[in-house]
Design a protein around this motif. Structure first.
Motif, PDB file in Angstrom:
ATOM      1  N   ALA A 265      -3.315 -19.059  -1.379  1.00 31.95           N
ATOM      2  CA  ALA A 265      -2.114 -18.335  -0.964  1.00 31.95           C
ATOM      3  C   ALA A 265      -2.030 -18.272   0.560  1.00 31.95           C
ATOM      4  O   ALA A 265      -3.045 -18.315   1.251  1.00 31.95           O
ATOM      5  CB  ALA A 265      -2.129 -16.923  -1.535  1.00 31.95           C
ATOM      6  N   PRO A 266      -0.834 -18.146   1.085  1.00 34.09           N
ATOM      7  CA  PRO A 266      -0.701 -17.980   2.537  1.00 34.09           C
ATOM      8  C   PRO A 266      -1.314 -16.661   2.986  1.00 34.09           C
ATOM      9  O   PRO A 266      -1.455 -15.725   2.185  1.00 34.09           O
ATOM     10  CB  PRO A 266       0.811 -18.012   2.759  1.00 34.09           C
ATOM     11  N   PRO A 267      -1.696 -16.559   4.243  1.00 32.42           N
ATOM     12  CA  PRO A 267      -2.292 -15.315   4.737  1.00 32.42           C
ATOM     13  C   PRO A 267      -1.288 -14.178   4.763  1.00 32.42           C
ATOM     14  O   PRO A 267      -0.074 -14.390   4.780  1.00 32.42           O
ATOM     15  CB  PRO A 267      -2.754 -15.693   6.146  1.00 32.42           C
ATOM     16  N   VAL A 268      -1.810 -12.965   4.766  1.00 36.46           N
ATOM     17  CA  VAL A 268      -0.966 -11.765   4.824  1.00 36.46           C
ATOM     18  C   VAL A 268      -1.449 -10.896   5.978  1.00 36.46           C
ATOM     19  O   VAL A 268      -2.575 -11.032   6.460  1.00 36.46           O
ATOM     20  CB  VAL A 268      -1.031 -10.972   3.499  1.00 36.46           C
ATOM     21  N   ASP A 269      -0.591 -10.015   6.416  1.00 36.66           N
ATOM     22  CA  ASP A 269      -0.954  -9.131   7.523  1.00 36.66           C
ATOM     23  C   ASP A 269      -2.041  -8.138   7.121  1.00 36.66           C
ATOM     24  O   ASP A 269      -2.872  -7.736   7.945  1.00 36.66           O
ATOM     25  CB  ASP A 269       0.277  -8.378   8.035  1.00 36.66           C
ATOM     26  N   SER A 270      -2.024  -7.749   5.840  1.00 40.77           N
ATOM     27  CA  SER A 270      -3.013  -6.795   5.357  1.00 40.77           C
ATOM     28  C   SER A 270      -3.241  -6.990   3.868  1.00 40.77           C
ATOM     29  O   SER A 270      -2.299  -7.299   3.128  1.00 40.77           O
ATOM     30  CB  SER A 270      -2.543  -5.358   5.619  1.00 40.77           C
ATOM     31  N   MET A 271      -4.480  -6.823   3.431  1.00 45.99           N
ATOM     32  CA  MET A 271      -4.808  -6.913   2.015  1.00 45.99           C
ATOM     33  C   MET A 271      -4.552  -5.597   1.287  1.00 45.99           C
ATOM     34  O   MET A 271      -4.590  -5.565   0.053  1.00 45.99           O
ATOM     35  CB  MET A 271      -6.275  -7.302   1.857  1.00 45.99           C
ATOM     36  N   GLU A 272      -4.316  -4.544   2.036  1.00 44.49           N
ATOM     37  CA  GLU A 272      -4.079  -3.249   1.396  1.00 44.49           C
ATOM     38  C   GLU A 272      -2.839  -3.335   0.506  1.00 44.49           C
ATOM     39  O   GLU A 272      -1.789  -3.840   0.916  1.00 44.49           O
ATOM     40  CB  GLU A 272      -3.915  -2.165   2.450  1.00 44.49           C
ATOM     41  N   GLY A 273      -2.990  -2.856  -0.710  1.00 46.23           N
ATOM     42  CA  GLY A 273      -1.919  -2.943  -1.693  1.00 46.23           C
ATOM     43  C   GLY A 273      -2.063  -4.142  -2.611  1.00 46.23           C
ATOM     44  O   GLY A 273      -1.466  -4.173  -3.688  1.00 46.23           O
ATOM     45  N   LEU A 274      -2.873  -5.117  -2.178  1.00 52.20           N
ATOM     46  CA  LEU A 274      -3.105  -6.299  -3.018  1.00 52.20           C
ATOM     47  C   LEU A 274      -4.345  -6.133  -3.892  1.00 52.20           C
ATOM     48  O   LEU A 274      -4.476  -6.785  -4.914  1.00 52.20           O
ATOM     49  CB  LEU A 274      -3.256  -7.551  -2.153  1.00 52.20           C
ATOM     50  N   TRP A 275      -5.264  -5.250  -3.461  1.00 54.27           N
ATOM     51  CA  TRP A 275      -6.464  -5.023  -4.240  1.00 54.27           C
ATOM     52  C   TRP A 275      -6.724  -3.532  -4.379  1.00 54.27           C
ATOM     53  O   TRP A 275      -6.238  -2.715  -3.598  1.00 54.27           O
ATOM     54  CB  TRP A 275      -7.673  -5.721  -3.633  1.00 54.27           C
ATOM     55  N   THR A 276      -7.472  -3.189  -5.417  1.00 55.30           N
ATOM     56  CA  THR A 276      -7.897  -1.815  -5.582  1.00 55.30           C
ATOM     57  C   THR A 276      -9.125  -1.583  -4.701  1.00 55.30           C
ATOM     58  O   THR A 276      -9.733  -2.535  -4.198  1.00 55.30           O
ATOM     59  CB  THR A 276      -8.268  -1.524  -7.041  1.00 55.30           C
ATOM     60  N   GLU A 277      -9.517  -0.343  -4.539  1.00 55.18           N
ATOM     61  CA  GLU A 277     -10.701  -0.049  -3.744  1.00 55.18           C
ATOM     62  C   GLU A 277     -11.949  -0.666  -4.382  1.00 55.18           C
ATOM     63  O   GLU A 277     -12.848  -1.148  -3.684  1.00 55.18           O
ATOM     64  CB  GLU A 277     -10.878   1.466  -3.601  1.00 55.18           C
ATOM     65  N   TYR A 278     -11.982  -0.669  -5.706  1.00 58.54           N
ATOM     66  CA  TYR A 278     -13.117  -1.267  -6.412  1.00 58.54           C
ATOM     67  C   TYR A 278     -13.168  -2.771  -6.165  1.00 58.54           C
ATOM     68  O   TYR A 278     -14.234  -3.332  -5.866  1.00 58.54           O
ATOM     69  CB  TYR A 278     -13.008  -0.970  -7.906  1.00 58.54           C
ATOM     70  N   GLU A 279     -11.999  -3.432  -6.284  1.00 56.41           N
ATOM     71  CA  GLU A 279     -11.949  -4.875  -6.051  1.00 56.41           C
ATOM     72  C   GLU A 279     -12.285  -5.207  -4.602  1.00 56.41           C
ATOM     73  O   GLU A 279     -12.987  -6.189  -4.325  1.00 56.41           O
ATOM     74  CB  GLU A 279     -10.563  -5.408  -6.402  1.00 56.41           C
ATOM     75  N   LYS A 280     -11.813  -4.396  -3.695  1.00 56.42           N
ATOM     76  CA  LYS A 280     -12.105  -4.610  -2.280  1.00 56.42           C
ATOM     77  C   LYS A 280     -13.609  -4.555  -2.034  1.00 56.42           C
ATOM     78  O   LYS A 280     -14.168  -5.400  -1.304  1.00 56.42           O
ATOM     79  CB  LYS A 280     -11.392  -3.557  -1.429  1.00 56.42           C
ATOM     80  N   ALA A 281     -14.264  -3.593  -2.658  1.00 56.70           N
ATOM     81  CA  ALA A 281     -15.706  -3.446  -2.475  1.00 56.70           C
ATOM     82  C   ALA A 281     -16.447  -4.681  -2.982  1.00 56.70           C
ATOM     83  O   ALA A 281     -17.401  -5.151  -2.338  1.00 56.70           O
ATOM     84  CB  ALA A 281     -16.197  -2.197  -3.199  1.00 56.70           C
TER      85      ALA A 281
END
Length: 340
Positions: A265-281
């Motif tokens: 996928a193309p880059p995004v300005d922020s990953m926030e909202g695309l992953w949950t806190e668990y997935e981010k971890a």
């Protein structure tokens, strides 16, 4: 066995490229191959030592499944850089076939072919079954397969009933690849070079390297341990841009843990909202060895990683959506390490 713990500088070691022939959203396989060749040509110009491609299957965003074929294509479009596999998943294949394929490549491009071997399927369990034909074939017989492969490449195999032609008697460097201690121990026992996948298994890096070095037995191949480590690098002229271009790989890894692999996928300005806190971890834990930043920051982080691992070589994975931006990332590494 002890190994050299003296301070190494980035200019003291070799750097290489790991490429997966990524297929971007809206892109084609042909375009992915074009970009792979173009990157290899630039890597050769900038002084990288090796260009390796990896075997993965049934993944919509990776085009390097026919790894031996792609190696031949890249080697034919370059002149000096070593080209190889990072790696071939040996349990997916008959050792005789790999001996013949890499014997053919070595005959076509003498002195330029590397054979890196792994034991994972390079895909999910259903694809592994399609490749291996037996769900019980989980790579536990990898040492026996490796022994068989090496016997086919030996000059003494001319006395065998089954012979690898091409392949027999050719000097094709074999590397063992791993993300745990298994291949580290086997590499040490056989006196082979070892490449560790720090780019997706950072927590196991130091234990695996210690196991390899402490148990290394000199061989006809090596008289002392030789370790290469994989690392994700996202380098750009500004810190902000570097963090943005890294989000394509973060999205790709996020899709993997969700079991929904797709094209890059193309880059995004922020990953926030695309992953949950668990997935981010989970993603950040797996990718926490990634190096992201401007040239000065990347140089500092690479040196710190070298201080920590005392690697003999590093192989860099830069999964970046825009090909021109990816080239710039590798160019920055070449500049700051003294290759270019």
């Amino acid at each position: 066995m002890n190994y050299d713990t003296s301070t190494k500088k980035l200019s003291d070691i070799s750097f290489s490229v790991l490429d997966l022939a990524s297929i971007i959203e809206g892109g084609t396989v042909s375009a992915a191959f074009h970009n792979t060749v173009n990157l290899a040509q630039h890597a050769e110009e900038w002084g990288y030592r090796r260009f390796w491609v990896a075997e993965h299957h049934s993944m919509p965003g990776i085009a390097s499944s026919a790894t031996s074929v792609l190696i031949g294509h890249v080697a034919g479009k370059t002149e000096r850089i070593r080209v190889g596999s990072g790696g071939i998943m040996l349990p997916n294949h008959a050792p005789l076939v790999i001996a013949e394929q890499f014997g053919t490549l070595e005959a076509m491009y003498p002195g330029r072919i590397d054979l890196g071997l792994g034991r994972a399927p390079g895909s999910d369990q259903y694809t592994a079954m399609a490749l291996r034909g037996d769900v019980r074939n989980n790579g536990q017989d990898f040492p026996e397969q490796l022994e068989q492969l090496r016997s086919y490449l030996s000059a003494d195999s001319k006395h065998n009933r089954v012979r690898a032609i091409p392949g027999e008697g050719q000097d094709i460097p074999i590397w063992l690849l791993g993300s745990s201690g298994f291949s580290a121990a086997l590499s040490a026992k056989l006196g082979l070079p070892f490449s560790f996948a720090s780019h997706f298994s950072p927590e196991n890096t130091k234990p695996a390297l210690a196991r390899y070095r402490n148990n290394f037995q000199p061989s006809d191949v090596l008289d002392k341990p030789h370790a290469m480590v994989g690392i994700n690098v996202f380098a750009a002229d500004t810190t902000e841009e570097a963090h943005k271009i890294a989000t394509s790989y973060q999205q790709q890894f996020l899709n993997l843990i969700r079991n929904t692999p797709g094209q890059m996928a193309p880059p995004v300005d922020s990953m926030e909202g695309l992953w949950t806190e668990y997935e981010k971890a989970i993603v950040m834990k797996q990718l926490n060895a990634s190096i992201i930043g401007n040239p000065e920051q990347v140089k500092e982080q690479l040196q710190a990683f070298l201080d920590e691992t005392q690697a003999d070589e590093m192989i860099i994975n830069s999964a970046i959506y825009d090909h021109g931006v990816r080239l710039r990332s590798y160019e920055i590494v070449a500049e700051i390490t003294g290759m270019k």
